[in-house]
Design an enzyme around this catalytic site. Structure first.
Site, short mmCIF file in Angstrom:
data_model
loop_
_atom_site.label_atom_id
_atom_site.label_comp_id
_atom_site.label_asym_id
_atom_site.label_seq_id
_atom_site.Cartn_x
_atom_site.Cartn_y
_atom_site.Cartn_z
CG HIS A 1 -7.75 3.41 5.10
ND1 HIS A 1 -8.10 2.41 4.33
CD2 HIS A 1 -8.86 4.13 5.35
CE1 HIS A 1 -9.31 2.07 4.39
NE2 HIS A 1 -9.87 3.28 4.96
CE1 TYR B 1 -1.17 2.73 8.84
CE2 TYR B 1 -1.92 4.63 9.90
CZ TYR B 1 -2.03 3.58 8.93
OH TYR B 1 -2.79 3.88 7.95
NE ARG C 1 -2.50 1.75 3.34
CZ ARG C 1 -2.69 1.93 4.54
NH1 ARG C 1 -3.56 1.04 4.99
NH2 ARG C 1 -2.03 2.75 5.56
#
Lengths: 372, 327
Positions: free
Chosen positions: A261, A270, A257
């Site tokens: 998000h 994170y 990724r």
């Protein structure tokens, strides 16, 4: 080695090694490049305050294009998920269809501006409309496969989702049912290692989602999502198996990724800087490009030509979407059902209201606090 | 005309629909060889085979979710949820998916699916075999909710439901399966969705009910008739879309309205009827809009004394009518 020309039907050694033509390889490359460029454009538009929300597929595109490739457009079915931009492009949607969805304009093919961006799906391309509760589309794809088997249509149904979604109960219920009835079904899990912020170690008790396939008595195949032709080969085998009536396959593509998000997420909270810096090594786009060049399928000239065409396509699509009409509130109560029901009471305020862009343009709330 | 039980009318209608249209399939738990726990599908496995009468694992979400998918790829599934009490694992598929598919795709996709489920108490079913769940689903735009009360209506409404292009929840009161009989004509008649029926004309009080309560309302109407109270009973038949016209014109005629439902009183389906009547027939009302409904406990208790206490019956309805008549 001389590069093949598009449309020549030539077959390089690389293409022959996976049973494809050079046109297929260039076609896949074009989908991956378009998906990446559309995605990057979406983020620019979001940060410029033009569109309220982005959910991204960057890093997934190689696996998506390759796994959709062996499915037959307008015959087979795909139930995509919110990162499936390359899947949708490979299955018939255009850059314009993605961008009109970003702007939620009336002409948006997926929902007429009713859904958040990322909820792609339209009947013309046999792409199932998608909701936001994750993995619900699993059972729709299984049901489509069931109908294909009962009606003897020869269709295959595939759904894709992240490894986060793969933990939902619907996935278990669907795989079990599809396996019992040997349905022409493929589950493609695009494992990018994160369910928003939760790393895979806290999502799965086993190293791979594909490990679960044995519990259903079906093949579970793991592929490197940056290895486009490896993904294609696995998908081709799964499609052939499904078409033969031998039942479902679970394909797990290990992808990356590249973005947060969504446009509302700050992934540096994170994910470490080192981790993010290391991602590019597994980026499918440069890797596939290099592979095609080495095989003589893609020249510098063709690469530039494709890049220019993709840019022009996306520029035009952006202008088109920007200038397209918003949906009219007078249409907002349509299509609750196939017909109008006089019993459904319209709101006290009728169907008036601003038809302009006021309300979301210049609304920075969506991007607040999100720095990736 | 033939006299049939409620469940016979349902079973024979499904068989006829399956003969008429090979896109119609049945999916559910024990619907195959066993013919369903209430025998609603008895004999259909033998006639239509395992491809069209599909025994599923114990997976309600799958029953509904795959029915949605199958409906999008050319079939018209009839999904059976064994008891309405067990529909909740499929709530997401019904509410997030089936109900919204047409709206969210701007009419790209539809879900022609009928979900049958037995509901209701008074059969020693306790908390988890007695529930009324209609309010959860009637709340959601995009779902049609049907609750028939007679074999005639069950057959006509089930035909309309199976042929409808949108998802229909078809709830059958299980106490009525074998206790209610009625004339069912041969032939391919339809009872349209969204049309209520006046089953007992009257002049002084409108009683609005559906399902088993529509029968109890008729019994209560006969009881109070002997006391000189004239009751008009409206059997809604379809809860959504609601036949507001029949409801309102009856209330405007009688001036009084009692709504009866077996589900918990608080926020039950009848609360919406009360609200519509209060808003849209206010000038005609000659008394408060009232309700007789199930007590607000989390389920129907098992012990027969407790169950009798829970259940709305003709006597309790008659009492409600008398109180309202006194205004």
């Amino acid at each position: 080695m001389a590069a093949t020309r598009p449309g020549s039907g030539a077959t390089s050694e690389l293409a022959a090694s996976v049973g494809l033509t050079d046109d297929d390889l260039i076609g896949m490359y074009r989908v991956i490049a378009t998906a990446r460029a559309v995605d990057e454009r979406m983020w620019v538009l979001n940060r410029a305050g033009r569109i309220p929300f982005v959910i991204s597929g960057q890093g997934h595109e190689g696996a998506q294009a390759a796994i959709a490739w062996p499915l037959e457009r307008k015959k087979d079915w795909i139930a995509p998920f919110y990162r499936s931009i390359a899947t949708c492009l490979a299955f018939g949607m255009q850059a314009r269809d993605i961008l009109t969805a970003q702007y939620a304009k009336a002409i948006d093919l997926s929902s007429g501006g009713r859904q958040m961006p990322g909820h792609y799906g339209n009947v013309a391309n046999n792409l199932v409309s998608l909701s936001s509760p994750v993995a619900t589309q699993m059972l729709h794809a299984v049901g489509i496969a069931l109908a294909a088997k009962i009606r003897k249509t020869g269709q295959v149904a595939m759904t894709s989702m992240g490894e986060g979604s793969s933990n939902q109960g619907d996935v278990h219920e669907g795989l079990n049912f599809a396996a019992i009835h040997k349905l022409p079904f493929i589950l493609c899990v695009e494992n990018n290692g994160y369910a928003i912020s939760v790393p895979v170690e806290r999502q799965l008790a086993t190293p791979n989602v594909a490990d679960r396939a044995s519990g259903y008595g079906i093949p579970g195949v793991i592929v490197d999502g940056a290895d486009v032709l490896g993904c294609y080969t696995a998908a081709k085998e799964a499609v052939d198996r499904a078409r033969r009536g031998d039942g479902p396959t679970l394909i797990e593509a290990k992808v990356i990724r590249l973005t947060a998000h969504s446009s509302d997420d700050q992934q540096t909270k994170y994910r470490s800087a080192e981790e993010l810096a290391g991602l590019t090594a597994n980026d499918p786009l440069p890797r596939f490009r290099a592979q095609l060049k080495e095989a003589g399928v893609l020249t510098d000239e063709l690469e530039s030509q494709i890049a220019a065409e993709v840019k022009k396509d996306i520029d035009e699509a952006t202008d088109f979407a920007e200038n397209a009409a918003d949906p009219d509130p007078s249409t907002a109560m349509q299509w609750v059902f196939a017909e109008q029901w006089p019993g459904e009471t319209p709101p006290a305020w009728g169907f008036g209201g601003s038809h302009g862009t006021e309300g979301h343009e210049g609304d920075k709330s969506a991007a607040e606090g999100a720095v990736d | 005309m033939a006299l049939k039980t409620f469940i016979e009318a349902i079973r024979e209608t499904m068989a006829e629909e399956m003969r008429r249209d090979e896109a119609v399939i049945i999916m559910g738990e024990d619907v195959g060889l066993k013919g369903g726990v209430f025998l609603a599908t008895d004999g259909l496995f033998g006639e239509f085979g395992g491809d069209r009468v599909i025994d599923t694992p114990l997976t309600e979400s799958q029953i509904i979710g795959t029915s949605i998918g199958a409906a999008m790829n050319g079939l018209r599934p009839i999904a059976e949820i064994q008891f309405a009490d067990f529909i909740h694992p499929a709530f997401n598929q019904l509410v997030s998916e089936a109900a919204r598919m047409r709206y969210r795709s701007n009419n790209g996709f539809g879900v022609p699916m009928t979900v049958r489920a037995p509901y209701g108490g008074g059969v020693h079913g306790a908390l988890y075999h007695s529930q009324s769940v209609e309010a959860f689903f009637a709340h959601v735009p995009g779902l049609k909710v049907v609750i028939p009360s007679t074999p005639y209506d069950a057959a006509g409404l089930l035909r309309s439901s199976v042929r409808d292009d949108d998802p229909v929840l078809f709830f059958e009161h299980k106490k009525m399966y074998r206790s209610v009989r009625g004339d069912v004509p041969g032939g391919d008649y339809l009872v349209p969705l969204g049309k209520a029926a006046i089953t007992h004309p009257g002049t002084q009080i409108t009683v609005i009910a559906y399902g088993l309560m529509a029968h109890y309302a008729l019994e209560a109407a006969d009881v109070v008739a002997e006391e000189g109270i004239s009751v008009e009973v409206v059997d809604l038949r379809t809860l959504r879309p609601l036949d507001k016209e029949t409801v309102l014109s009856s209330v405007k005629k009688t001036g009084k309205c009692l709504v009866v439902y077996e589900d918990n009183r608080f926020l039950g389906y009848g609360a919406e009827i009360c609200s519509i009547v209060a808003e849209e027939a206010f000038d005609y009302l000659d008394g408060p809009v009232t309700r007789i409904a199930g007590p607000d406990v989390p389920g129907v208790p098992y012990n027969h004394v407790l169950e009798d206490w829970f259940m709305v019956n003709p006597e309790k309805i008659a009492d409600g009518i008398r109180k309202l008549a006194a205004y």
